[in-house]
Structure formats: C-alpha cells, structure tokens
Design a protein around this motif. Structure first.
Motif, PDB file in Angstrom:
ATOM      1  N   VAL A  78       0.865  -1.171   0.000  1.00  0.00           N
ATOM      2  CA  VAL A  78       0.000   0.000   0.000  1.00  0.00           C
ATOM      3  C   VAL A  78       0.906   1.227   0.000  1.00  0.00           C
ATOM      4  CG1 VAL A  78      -1.811   1.259   1.211  1.00  0.00           C
ATOM      5  CG2 VAL A  78      -1.787  -1.243   1.284  1.00  0.00           C
ATOM      6  N   LEU A  79       0.750   2.058  -1.016  1.00  0.00           N
ATOM      7  CA  LEU A  79       1.540   3.278  -1.133  1.00  0.00           C
ATOM      8  C   LEU A  79       0.656   4.465  -0.784  1.00  0.00           C
ATOM      9  CD1 LEU A  79       3.202   2.524  -4.569  1.00  0.00           C
ATOM     10  CD2 LEU A  79       4.111   2.039  -2.298  1.00  0.00           C
ATOM     11  N   ILE A  80       1.029   5.195   0.244  1.00  0.00           N
ATOM     12  CA  ILE A  80       0.284   6.389   0.637  1.00  0.00           C
ATOM     13  C   ILE A  80       1.027   7.589   0.069  1.00  0.00           C
ATOM     14  CG2 ILE A  80      -0.571   7.802   2.536  1.00  0.00           C
ATOM     15  CD1 ILE A  80      -0.788   5.224   4.184  1.00  0.00           C
ATOM     16  N   ASN A  81       0.380   8.291  -0.847  1.00  0.00           N
ATOM     17  CA  ASN A  81       0.969   9.458  -1.504  1.00  0.00           C
ATOM     18  C   ASN A  81       0.338  10.718  -0.953  1.00  0.00           C
ATOM     19  OD1 ASN A  81       2.562   8.131  -3.774  1.00  0.00           O
ATOM     20  ND2 ASN A  81       0.551   7.188  -3.989  1.00  0.00           N
ATOM     21  N   GLU A  82       1.169  11.611  -0.431  1.00  0.00           N
ATOM     22  CA  GLU A  82       0.669  12.882   0.077  1.00  0.00           C
ATOM     23  C   GLU A  82       0.678  13.919  -1.043  1.00  0.00           C
ATOM     24  OE1 GLU A  82       2.806  14.048   3.601  1.00  0.00           O
ATOM     25  OE2 GLU A  82       1.433  12.866   4.824  1.00  0.00           O
ATOM     26  N   VAL A  83      -0.466  14.562  -1.235  1.00  0.00           N
ATOM     27  CA  VAL A  83      -0.607  15.582  -2.257  1.00  0.00           C
ATOM     28  C   VAL A  83      -0.459  16.947  -1.575  1.00  0.00           C
ATOM     29  CG1 VAL A  83      -2.157  16.541  -4.005  1.00  0.00           C
ATOM     30  CG2 VAL A  83      -2.150  14.075  -3.553  1.00  0.00           C
ATOM     31  N   PRO A  84       0.439  17.801  -2.068  1.00  0.00           N
ATOM     32  CA  PRO A  84       0.644  19.102  -1.434  1.00  0.00           C
ATOM     33  C   PRO A  84      -0.617  19.968  -1.428  1.00  0.00           C
ATOM     34  CG  PRO A  84       2.379  18.657  -3.040  1.00  0.00           C
ATOM     35  CD  PRO A  84       1.324  17.591  -3.213  1.00  0.00           C
ATOM     36  N   ALA A  85      -0.707  20.840  -0.419  1.00  0.00           N
ATOM     37  CA  ALA A  85      -1.817  21.798  -0.340  1.00  0.00           C
ATOM     38  C   ALA A  85      -1.883  22.593  -1.642  1.00  0.00           C
ATOM     39  CB  ALA A  85      -1.619  22.743   0.838  1.00  0.00           C
ATOM     40  N   GLY A  86      -3.085  22.806  -2.120  1.00  0.00           N
ATOM     41  CA  GLY A  86      -3.275  23.541  -3.358  1.00  0.00           C
ATOM     42  C   GLY A  86      -3.302  22.649  -4.590  1.00  0.00           C
ATOM     43  N   ASP A  87      -2.882  21.403  -4.457  1.00  0.00           N
ATOM     44  CA  ASP A  87      -2.897  20.457  -5.573  1.00  0.00           C
ATOM     45  C   ASP A  87      -3.983  19.407  -5.389  1.00  0.00           C
ATOM     46  OD1 ASP A  87      -0.732  21.791  -6.618  1.00  0.00           O
ATOM     47  OD2 ASP A  87       0.739  20.296  -6.007  1.00  0.00           O
ATOM     48  N   TRP A  88      -4.945  19.671  -4.538  1.00  0.00           N
ATOM     49  CA  TRP A  88      -5.975  18.708  -4.172  1.00  0.00           C
ATOM     50  C   TRP A  88      -7.312  19.419  -4.259  1.00  0.00           C
ATOM     51  CZ3 TRP A  88      -5.858  13.632  -2.820  1.00  0.00           C
ATOM     52  CH2 TRP A  88      -6.898  13.109  -2.077  1.00  0.00           C
ATOM     53  N   GLY A  89      -8.238  18.893  -5.023  1.00  0.00           N
ATOM     54  CA  GLY A  89      -9.514  19.578  -5.124  1.00  0.00           C
ATOM     55  C   GLY A  89     -10.606  18.729  -5.736  1.00  0.00           C
ATOM     56  N   ASN A  90     -11.810  19.296  -5.761  1.00  0.00           N
ATOM     57  CA  ASN A  90     -12.973  18.625  -6.302  1.00  0.00           C
ATOM     58  C   ASN A  90     -13.993  19.695  -6.683  1.00  0.00           C
ATOM     59  OD1 ASN A  90     -14.896  16.620  -6.940  1.00  0.00           O
ATOM     60  ND2 ASN A  90     -15.737  16.707  -4.877  1.00  0.00           N
ATOM     61  N   ALA A  91     -14.577  19.548  -7.839  1.00  0.00           N
ATOM     62  CA  ALA A  91     -15.666  20.424  -8.301  1.00  0.00           C
ATOM     63  C   ALA A  91     -15.314  21.910  -8.182  1.00  0.00           C
ATOM     64  CB  ALA A  91     -16.942  20.114  -7.538  1.00  0.00           C
ATOM     65  N   GLY A  92     -14.082  22.265  -8.522  1.00  0.00           N
ATOM     66  CA  GLY A  92     -13.663  23.664  -8.513  1.00  0.00           C
ATOM     67  C   GLY A  92     -13.203  24.186  -7.162  1.00  0.00           C
ATOM     68  N   THR A  93     -13.184  23.348  -6.133  1.00  0.00           N
ATOM     69  CA  THR A  93     -12.715  23.764  -4.802  1.00  0.00           C
ATOM     70  C   THR A  93     -11.338  23.178  -4.558  1.00  0.00           C
ATOM     71  OG1 THR A  93     -14.971  23.801  -3.947  1.00  0.00           O
ATOM     72  CG2 THR A  93     -13.206  23.678  -2.323  1.00  0.00           C
TER      73      THR A  93
END
Length: 64
Positions: free
Chosen positions: A43-58
């Motif tokens: 299981v690889l847990i990948n952390e996505v930096p703040a600002g690179d994570w979103g949904n439906a324009g948020t």
C-alpha cells in the motif's frame, strides 16, 4: 502481488491512521482474492501538497 495507491492531502494522517489504512486495505484485498493473511500486499500512501488537491472547482488545504 497487489499494489494499492492511496492519495491524501499532505499532513492530514497520523502514523496510527497510516497503519490502519495499510492494514485495512491489505485485509480487504486478501479477503476478496481469498489469499492467506500473510500474503504480501503493498500500500503506497501518496501525500498531495496543499493547493494540488480539489474537487468540483474547490481547492483543498489542510485544516489548521
């Protein structure tokens, strides 16, 4: 051997939560595939930096 990738916002998981995710995914894959409890599942847990994570324009950032 199966490899599962999980993406989460950076900094939101504690070490205990990481262990729980790894164990839970390992258990589910082994159960579905009818494998022994000792079979390897990565299981690889990948952390996505703040600002690179979103949904439906948020764009999401970690809570303070």
């Amino acid at each position: 051997m199966p490899v599962a990738k999980v993406y989460v916002p950076a900094g939101v998981l504690t070490p205990d939560q990481r262990r729980d995710i790894v164990k839970g995914i390992h258990d589910v894959i082994n159960s579905v595939e009818k494998r022994s409890a000792n079979a390897q599942t990565y299981v690889l847990i990948n952390e996505v930096p703040a600002g690179d994570w979103g949904n439906a324009g948020t764009i999401y950032t970690p809570r303070s």
